[in-house]
Design a protein around this motif. Sequence first.
Motif, mmCIF file in Angstrom:
data_model
loop_
_atom_site.group_PDB
_atom_site.id
_atom_site.type_symbol
_atom_site.label_atom_id
_atom_site.label_comp_id
_atom_site.label_asym_id
_atom_site.label_seq_id
_atom_site.Cartn_x
_atom_site.Cartn_y
_atom_site.Cartn_z
ATOM 1 N N ALA A 16 0.838 -1.205 0.000
ATOM 2 C CA ALA A 16 0.000 0.000 0.000
ATOM 3 C C ALA A 16 0.871 1.252 0.000
ATOM 4 N N ARG A 20 1.186 4.259 -2.867
ATOM 5 C CA ARG A 20 1.038 5.695 -2.563
ATOM 6 C C ARG A 20 2.254 6.473 -3.058
ATOM 7 N N TYR A 41 -15.252 1.567 -4.320
ATOM 8 C CA TYR A 41 -13.811 1.734 -4.135
ATOM 9 C C TYR A 41 -13.358 1.011 -2.862
ATOM 10 N N CYS A 43 -10.851 -0.552 -0.342
ATOM 11 C CA CYS A 43 -9.435 -0.520 0.014
ATOM 12 C C CYS A 43 -8.997 -1.920 0.425
ATOM 13 N N ARG A 44 -7.956 -2.431 -0.216
ATOM 14 C CA ARG A 44 -7.473 -3.786 0.078
ATOM 15 C C ARG A 44 -6.578 -3.821 1.301
ATOM 16 N N HIS A 45 -6.253 -2.680 1.851
ATOM 17 C CA HIS A 45 -5.391 -2.608 3.030
ATOM 18 C C HIS A 45 -6.218 -2.588 4.316
ATOM 19 N N ALA A 50 -14.317 2.897 0.536
ATOM 20 C CA ALA A 50 -14.084 4.340 0.628
ATOM 21 C C ALA A 50 -15.424 5.057 0.564
ATOM 22 N N MET A 56 -8.353 7.810 -3.466
ATOM 23 C CA MET A 56 -7.875 6.434 -3.540
ATOM 24 C C MET A 56 -6.787 6.334 -4.596
ATOM 25 N N PHE A 77 -7.587 -0.910 -5.362
ATOM 26 C CA PHE A 77 -7.539 0.394 -4.711
ATOM 27 C C PHE A 77 -6.945 0.285 -3.315
ATOM 28 N N VAL A 78 -6.251 1.345 -2.904
ATOM 29 C CA VAL A 78 -5.903 1.582 -1.500
ATOM 30 C C VAL A 78 -6.165 3.064 -1.245
ATOM 31 N N HIS A 79 -6.407 3.403 0.001
ATOM 32 C CA HIS A 79 -6.585 4.810 0.345
ATOM 33 C C HIS A 79 -5.329 5.606 0.004
ATOM 34 N N CYS A 83 -3.900 4.351 5.937
ATOM 35 C CA CYS A 83 -5.020 3.809 6.706
ATOM 36 C C CYS A 83 -4.493 2.633 7.511
#
Length: 155
Positions: A16, A20, A41, A43-45, A50, A56, A77-79, A83
């Motif tokens: 993640a 980013r 959306y 988040c996979r983390h 979302a 994201m 997606f991840v934030h 997160c």
Amino acid sequence: MKTSSFRIVPLRTEIADAARSAAGQGAADHRVVTADSPRGYPCRHCLRWAQPGERMILFPFAAIPSGRPYSESGPIFVHADACERYAATDEFPSEFRKERVLRAYNAAHDMIAAEVANGAGPEAVIERFLQRPETAFVHVRSASHGCFTMEIERL
């Protein structure tokens, strides 16, 4: 619902954070998007959806390593902002109980079973897959888009 024979494995924090960083550096295959719906959306983390307005990172991810027949890269997606990684690893995330496909793989990363989790819920499918001694791990994916959501490992 508590699980007994398996553990939830969300996307690793290092992956993640790398997404980013790559997005911040303008990588062509990493895009910053703004969520515009409450269920579009995931988040996979942190394993939560979302909310509209949250930023994201959309990027490619290969849940099965390259060089294997079932290897594939797909968008996840991840934030955009850090997160907390999903920590209740003994519980299947309530936000992802519906519209999920589960795929069982052996130690060679070959898919050996797949099923849409409907009705009884994902735990029943996971338990059935893990009763097979050749099952090494299970992937949970979106039923509509096929995108990777999380991994399940045997305890």
